[in-house]
Design a protein around this motif. Structure first.
Motif, PDB file in Angstrom:
ATOM      1  N   ALA A   1       0.638  -1.181  -0.177  1.00 29.90           N
ATOM      2  CA  ALA A   1      -0.098  -0.068   0.165  1.00 29.90           C
ATOM      3  C   ALA A   1       0.891   1.253   0.115  1.00 29.90           C
ATOM      4  CB  ALA A   1      -0.914   0.046   1.262  1.00 29.90           C
ATOM      5  N   PRO A   2       1.316   1.697  -1.157  1.00 25.55           N
ATOM      6  CA  PRO A   2       2.338   2.512  -1.342  1.00 25.55           C
ATOM      7  C   PRO A   2       1.450   4.130  -1.001  1.00 25.55           C
ATOM      8  CG  PRO A   2       1.987   2.081  -3.552  1.00 25.55           C
ATOM      9  CD  PRO A   2       1.235   0.806  -2.513  1.00 25.55           C
ATOM     10  N   PRO A   3       2.345   4.950  -0.268  1.00 32.13           N
ATOM     11  CA  PRO A   3       1.638   6.255   0.042  1.00 32.13           C
ATOM     12  C   PRO A   3       1.527   6.991  -1.482  1.00 32.13           C
ATOM     13  CG  PRO A   3       4.151   6.149   0.499  1.00 32.13           C
ATOM     14  CD  PRO A   3       3.735   4.743   0.044  1.00 32.13           C
ATOM     15  N   VAL A   4       0.715   7.945  -1.228  1.00 32.01           N
ATOM     16  CA  VAL A   4       0.055   8.604  -2.529  1.00 32.01           C
ATOM     17  C   VAL A   4       0.061  10.138  -2.080  1.00 32.01           C
ATOM     18  CG1 VAL A   4      -2.496   8.295  -2.109  1.00 32.01           C
ATOM     19  CG2 VAL A   4      -1.544   8.843  -4.594  1.00 32.01           C
ATOM     20  N   ASP A   5       0.455  10.872  -2.984  1.00 33.58           N
ATOM     21  CA  ASP A   5       0.362  12.329  -2.737  1.00 33.58           C
ATOM     22  C   ASP A   5      -0.848  12.845  -3.799  1.00 33.58           C
ATOM     23  OD1 ASP A   5       2.171  12.523  -0.956  1.00 33.58           O
ATOM     24  OD2 ASP A   5       3.793  13.208  -2.415  1.00 33.58           O
ATOM     25  N   VAL A   6      -1.912  13.657  -3.571  1.00 31.04           N
ATOM     26  CA  VAL A   6      -2.904  13.777  -4.467  1.00 31.04           C
ATOM     27  C   VAL A   6      -2.940  15.396  -4.352  1.00 31.04           C
ATOM     28  CG1 VAL A   6      -5.290  13.912  -5.035  1.00 31.04           C
ATOM     29  CG2 VAL A   6      -4.188  11.747  -3.974  1.00 31.04           C
TER      30      VAL A   6
ATOM     31  N   LEU B   1     -10.762   5.303 -10.202  1.00 29.73           N
ATOM     32  CA  LEU B   1      -9.499   5.284 -10.613  1.00 29.73           C
ATOM     33  C   LEU B   1      -8.887   4.201  -9.892  1.00 29.73           C
ATOM     34  CD1 LEU B   1      -7.388   6.411 -12.791  1.00 29.73           C
ATOM     35  CD2 LEU B   1      -6.497   7.855 -10.856  1.00 29.73           C
ATOM     36  N   THR B   2      -8.470   3.016 -10.471  1.00 32.81           N
ATOM     37  CA  THR B   2      -7.833   1.932  -9.663  1.00 32.81           C
ATOM     38  C   THR B   2      -6.336   1.655 -10.306  1.00 32.81           C
ATOM     39  OG1 THR B   2      -9.852   0.762  -9.616  1.00 32.81           O
ATOM     40  CG2 THR B   2      -7.851  -0.592  -9.318  1.00 32.81           C
ATOM     41  N   VAL B   3      -5.414   1.695  -9.368  1.00 37.60           N
ATOM     42  CA  VAL B   3      -3.909   1.304  -9.777  1.00 37.60           C
ATOM     43  C   VAL B   3      -3.692  -0.033  -9.252  1.00 37.60           C
ATOM     44  CG1 VAL B   3      -1.615   2.257  -9.531  1.00 37.60           C
ATOM     45  CG2 VAL B   3      -3.474   3.896  -9.753  1.00 37.60           C
ATOM     46  N   GLN B   4      -3.200  -0.793 -10.173  1.00 36.64           N
ATOM     47  CA  GLN B   4      -2.629  -2.069  -9.701  1.00 36.64           C
ATOM     48  C   GLN B   4      -1.191  -2.264 -10.031  1.00 36.64           C
ATOM     49  OE1 GLN B   4      -5.364  -4.941 -11.252  1.00 36.64           O
ATOM     50  NE2 GLN B   4      -6.893  -4.659  -9.948  1.00 36.64           N
ATOM     51  N   ALA B   5      -0.493  -2.915  -9.279  1.00 35.00           N
ATOM     52  CA  ALA B   5       1.046  -3.065  -9.593  1.00 35.00           C
ATOM     53  C   ALA B   5       1.572  -4.503  -8.849  1.00 35.00           C
ATOM     54  CB  ALA B   5       1.814  -2.053  -9.206  1.00 35.00           C
ATOM     55  N   GLN B   6       2.502  -5.081  -9.230  1.00 38.92           N
ATOM     56  CA  GLN B   6       3.263  -6.187  -8.590  1.00 38.92           C
ATOM     57  C   GLN B   6       4.506  -5.781  -8.369  1.00 38.92           C
ATOM     58  OE1 GLN B   6       3.022 -10.042 -10.576  1.00 38.92           O
ATOM     59  NE2 GLN B   6       3.398 -11.058  -8.822  1.00 38.92           N
ATOM     60  N   ARG B   7       5.164  -6.223  -7.193  1.00 36.85           N
ATOM     61  CA  ARG B   7       6.500  -5.985  -6.865  1.00 36.85           C
ATOM     62  C   ARG B   7       7.131  -7.431  -6.683  1.00 36.85           C
ATOM     63  NH1 ARG B   7       9.738  -2.178  -2.620  1.00 36.85           N
ATOM     64  NH2 ARG B   7      11.543  -3.281  -2.711  1.00 36.85           N
ATOM     65  N   ARG B   8       7.987  -8.182  -7.392  1.00 37.45           N
ATOM     66  CA  ARG B   8       8.125  -9.433  -7.640  1.00 37.45           C
ATOM     67  C   ARG B   8       9.465  -9.787  -6.795  1.00 37.45           C
ATOM     68  NH1 ARG B   8       5.500 -11.816 -12.067  1.00 37.45           N
ATOM     69  NH2 ARG B   8       4.713 -10.098 -13.445  1.00 37.45           N
ATOM     70  N   TYR B   9       9.624 -10.863  -5.949  1.00 36.66           N
ATOM     71  CA  TYR B   9      10.711 -11.177  -5.252  1.00 36.66           C
ATOM     72  C   TYR B   9      11.396 -12.120  -5.854  1.00 36.66           C
ATOM     73  CZ  TYR B   9      13.258 -12.985  -1.291  1.00 36.66           C
ATOM     74  OH  TYR B   9      14.436 -13.351  -0.465  1.00 36.66           O
TER      75      TYR B   9
ATOM     76  N   THR C   1       1.526  -8.155  -4.383  1.00 34.41           N
ATOM     77  CA  THR C   1       0.493  -7.105  -5.321  1.00 34.41           C
ATOM     78  C   THR C   1      -0.038  -6.377  -4.589  1.00 34.41           C
ATOM     79  OG1 THR C   1      -1.027  -8.683  -5.550  1.00 34.41           O
ATOM     80  CG2 THR C   1       0.321  -8.744  -7.322  1.00 34.41           C
ATOM     81  N   PHE C   2      -0.574  -5.098  -5.061  1.00 37.18           N
ATOM     82  CA  PHE C   2      -1.635  -4.212  -4.476  1.00 37.18           C
ATOM     83  C   PHE C   2      -2.471  -3.487  -5.287  1.00 37.18           C
ATOM     84  CE2 PHE C   2       1.434  -1.077  -6.169  1.00 37.18           C
ATOM     85  CZ  PHE C   2       0.600  -0.110  -6.278  1.00 37.18           C
ATOM     86  N   SER C   3      -3.508  -2.928  -4.825  1.00 33.24           N
ATOM     87  CA  SER C   3      -4.611  -2.308  -5.694  1.00 33.24           C
ATOM     88  C   SER C   3      -4.999  -1.141  -4.696  1.00 33.24           C
ATOM     89  CB  SER C   3      -5.600  -3.334  -6.063  1.00 33.24           C
ATOM     90  OG  SER C   3      -6.740  -2.539  -6.648  1.00 33.24           O
ATOM     91  N   ARG C   4      -4.823  -0.077  -5.345  1.00 33.18           N
ATOM     92  CA  ARG C   4      -5.453   1.261  -4.680  1.00 33.18           C
ATOM     93  C   ARG C   4      -6.638   1.668  -5.504  1.00 33.18           C
ATOM     94  NH1 ARG C   4      -2.103   4.811  -0.763  1.00 33.18           N
ATOM     95  NH2 ARG C   4      -4.270   5.523  -0.646  1.00 33.18           N
ATOM     96  N   THR C   5      -7.625   2.023  -5.107  1.00 29.77           N
ATOM     97  CA  THR C   5      -8.880   2.801  -5.806  1.00 29.77           C
ATOM     98  C   THR C   5      -9.270   4.124  -5.301  1.00 29.77           C
ATOM     99  OG1 THR C   5      -9.668   0.322  -6.074  1.00 29.77           O
ATOM    100  CG2 THR C   5     -11.320   2.261  -6.411  1.00 29.77           C
TER     101      THR C   5
END
Length: 168
Positions: free
Chosen positions: A33-38, A68-76, A93-97
């Motif tokens: 859940a990365p931080p977001v600046d808006v 608006l949905t952002v999904q990403a994956q950081r692989r190990y 993986t994460f998803s922020r809406t």
């Protein structure tokens, strides 16, 4: 005889809790859940997310129904013959809406990914853009006034729809 080491005890407890509740070592259950600046200005919204270690191909952005949905994956990256003594960085993986007000145009979303930072721009819709309106008084053109669609000027009373009966 072993000496008491409170830090070792805390580390062992943390490892047991991670194993019991599926800690970050398990890439299938880890959630980021990365931080977001808006930020908002006259052009629209700008969302900035830090995604270190994420590849551009592992990012997906969807925009529909004022969401608006952002999904990403950081692989190990597990390697044979290599033992991990500590894995503290989050993987998976994460998803922020984000709910986006109707005054923004989700059909014109732009995204840039540079050095681990994702920047998403959502412009204002044409209907919500500020525009200049010429006001006539007695058939003569007065100085133009700028109005923001959907909002009155600060301090001005808002127009009321309908009628109110005044006691006579």
């Amino acid at each position: 005889m072993m000496r008491f080491d409170p830090f070792r005890e805390i580390e062992e407890l943390t490892q047991r809790m991670d194993r019991a509740f599926g800690g970050a070592v398990n890439s299938q259950t880890a959630r980021l859940a990365p931080p977001v600046d808006v930020h908002e200005d006259e052009q629209g919204l700008e969302l900035t997310l830090d995604l270190p270690g994420v590849q551009p191909d592992d990012i997906q952005i969807e925009a529909e129904n004022q969401t608006l949905t952002v999904q990403a994956q950081r692989r190990y990256n597990r390697q044979e013959g290599r033992t991990a003594h500590r894995v503290e960085r989050a993987y998976g993986t994460f998803s922020r809406t984000f709910s986006v007000p109707a005054k923004y145009d989700l059909t014109k979303v732009e995204a840039d990914f540079d050095h681990g930072t994702l920047t998403i721009r959502v412009p204002r819709s044409e209907a919500a853009q500020k525009r200049t309106v010429n006001v006539r008084s007695g058939g003569q053109l007065n100085a133009p006034k700028t109005v923001d669609a959907g909002q009155g000027q600060p301090g001005e009373p808002q127009p009321q729809i309908g009628s109110q009966d005044q006691p006579g």
